[in-house]
Motif scaffolding. Structure first.
Motif, PDB file in Angstrom:
ATOM      1  N   ALA A   1      -0.979  -2.780  -9.923  1.00 44.92           N
ATOM      2  CA  ALA A   1       0.018  -3.107  -8.899  1.00 44.92           C
ATOM      3  C   ALA A   1       0.240  -1.953  -7.936  1.00 44.92           C
ATOM      4  N   THR A   2      -0.036  -0.736  -8.368  1.00 51.87           N
ATOM      5  CA  THR A   2       0.123   0.454  -7.524  1.00 51.87           C
ATOM      6  C   THR A   2      -0.856   0.411  -6.354  1.00 51.87           C
ATOM      7  N   GLY A   3      -0.343   0.535  -5.145  1.00 46.77           N
ATOM      8  CA  GLY A   3      -1.177   0.395  -3.956  1.00 46.77           C
ATOM      9  C   GLY A   3      -1.753   1.695  -3.442  1.00 46.77           C
TER      10      GLY A   3
ATOM     11  N   LYS B   1       0.843  -1.190   0.000  1.00 44.98           N
ATOM     12  CA  LYS B   1       0.000   0.000   0.000  1.00 44.98           C
ATOM     13  C   LYS B   1       0.885   1.249   0.000  1.00 44.98           C
ATOM     14  N   GLN B   2       0.406   2.285  -0.675  1.00 44.69           N
ATOM     15  CA  GLN B   2       1.123   3.544  -0.893  1.00 44.69           C
ATOM     16  C   GLN B   2       2.263   3.413  -1.903  1.00 44.69           C
ATOM     17  N   SER B   3       2.333   2.304  -2.614  1.00 42.82           N
ATOM     18  CA  SER B   3       3.357   2.128  -3.643  1.00 42.82           C
ATOM     19  C   SER B   3       2.924   2.792  -4.944  1.00 42.82           C
ATOM     20  N   PHE B   4       3.880   2.905  -5.867  1.00 43.68           N
ATOM     21  CA  PHE B   4       3.581   3.373  -7.228  1.00 43.68           C
ATOM     22  C   PHE B   4       4.485   2.608  -8.183  1.00 43.68           C
ATOM     23  N   HIS B   5       3.864   1.978  -9.204  1.00 44.96           N
ATOM     24  CA  HIS B   5       4.630   1.130 -10.114  1.00 44.96           C
ATOM     25  C   HIS B   5       4.410   1.437 -11.592  1.00 44.96           C
TER      26      HIS B   5
END
Length: 392
Positions: free
Chosen positions: A145-147, A132-136
């Motif tokens: 996939a971006t959280g 979570k809070q990721s960026f892909h």
């Protein structure tokens, strides 16, 4: 019609642009049409790792252009192979696939992980677990996939086979490691999510669990890789060995490139026809990227990047600015969390001759060129401190 009017007329309305027209750049400076000088603490969102008009980088590109600008991947060329060799030798990884962007690199990583799992375990084991809070990325798969929920809108239906765990919560991650998971993807520092470095204990525990279950570890180093943190990659801080690493941005220093590195275990997973990219491994871009590695990926450069990052952190913290809540990050990938609106700080800094980024509503993100001088860092900090002090 002004340039800004033409922009509104002809370009899709996808970016919130700032009201200046850049004319040229030199070193760590950009100049607008009125010849106003700006210190650049953005480097094109971490792309212009060597700043502007870097002589060695330009000469490497021109030299390759004088030979040929592009070949299809059915022909071998020295520029592309040389870059692949350098990346493998520097990273200790086994093989490389070249793409054109970070999103493409992450797409490739997803496919590579799923094929490895399919070959070994068959169907039903293709889920990618992200944080979570990721960026892909912005393709449909990397967007999924971006959280971050704010990106998950409008573009339905999304691809299946993705799930999310809370960053730095090993209990939540362990709960999400169901039998259908083939890989875990994470950023050493969650850049778009607010410049949040992962906790070392969390990363170590995650990698241990993954190894026990033959779940692949993918590090998305698109923003924090290629010396940005004062190491070749951000994950080097944790002393772990991922199965797959993706990078882009700073590797090209202004030209589009993405790269996917894999370890020996995955080195024969892809076979001819499994994946490809028309422009991937473009010889001109690869020539420039080799110059980047030669200039930035060495002990002296790493030490300088770490020193300049500490200088920024300590300067901001030692001013005891009421608006500043936290300063975090590694090397020259830093986030300043404020009790206020980061977009206002960005605009005020622009007026005073400093370019900064934001990461959400209350984080100022700093990604200067990696070869920025200490003098330019100090000059930029004077402006930033002044703007932070005057915030109302």
């Amino acid at each position: 019609m002004t340039l800004f009017e033409e922009e509104n007329k002809y370009l899709m309305n996808t970016y919130g642009t700032l009201p200046i027209e850049i004319d040229y750049g030199q070193g760590s400076y950009l100049f607008d049409k009125n010849n106003k000088k700006y210190i650049d603490f953005t480097s094109g969102i971490g792309v212009n790792s060597l700043g502007y008009n870097n002589a060695d980088w330009k000469n490497s590109i021109i030299s390759q252009l004088n030979n040929f600008q592009h070949l299809s991947n059915i022909f071998t060329n020295n520029s592309t192979v040389s870059l692949a060799k350098k990346l493998c030798e520097l990273s200790g990884m086994s093989k490389v696939f070249f793409a054109n962007s970070g999103a493409e690199a992450n797409e490739c990583a997803i496919k590579l992980a799923r094929k490895y799992s399919f070959n070994k375990y068959g169907e039903g084991r293709g889920t990618i677990l992200s944080l979570k809070q990721s960026f892909h990325g912005r393709t449909l798969a990397t967007l999924t996939a971006t959280g971050q929920d704010k990106f998950h809108n409008y573009f339905f239906p999304f691809p299946t086979g993705f799930n999310y765990a809370t960053a730095n919560s090993i209990d939540d991650l362990q709960e999400k490691l169901t039998s259908d998971v083939c890989a875990i993807i994470m950023e050493a520092i969650q850049g778009e999510g607010g410049v949040h470095p992962l906790n070392k204990d969390f990363v170590l525990a995650t990698c241990k669990l993954a190894k026990e279950k033959d779940i692949l570890i993918i590090f998305d180093e698109v923003q924090c890789g290629i010396a940005r943190t004062g190491n070749l990659f951000g994950y080097n801080t944790f002393n772990v060995e991922p199965d797959i690493v993706t990078c882009a941005k700073g590797l090209g220093a202004g030209l589009p490139i993405g790269a996917v590195l894999c370890n020996e275990k995955l080195s024969t997973t892809f076979q001819p026809g499994d994946h490809g990219s028309t422009f991937g491994g473009n010889p001109v871009v690869c020539a420039g990227a080799s110059s980047v590695l030669n200039q930035l990926c060495n002990t002296n450069s790493y030490s300088e990047i770490i020193f300049k990052g500490k200088l920024i952190k300590e300067t901001i913290l030692n001013k005891n600015l009421e608006i500043v809540k936290d300063v975090r990050g590694l090397g020259l990938m830093l986030g300043i969390e404020i009790d206020g609106d980061s977009s206002i700080i960005q605009k005020k800094a622009l007026e005073n001759g400093l370019l900064v980024l934001t990461a959400g509503k209350n984080v100022i993100r700093l990604l200067p060129p990696l070869n920025i001088s200490v003098e330019d860092v100090k000059e930029g900090l004077k402006i930033l401190v002044k703007v932070l002090k005057e915030y109302k």
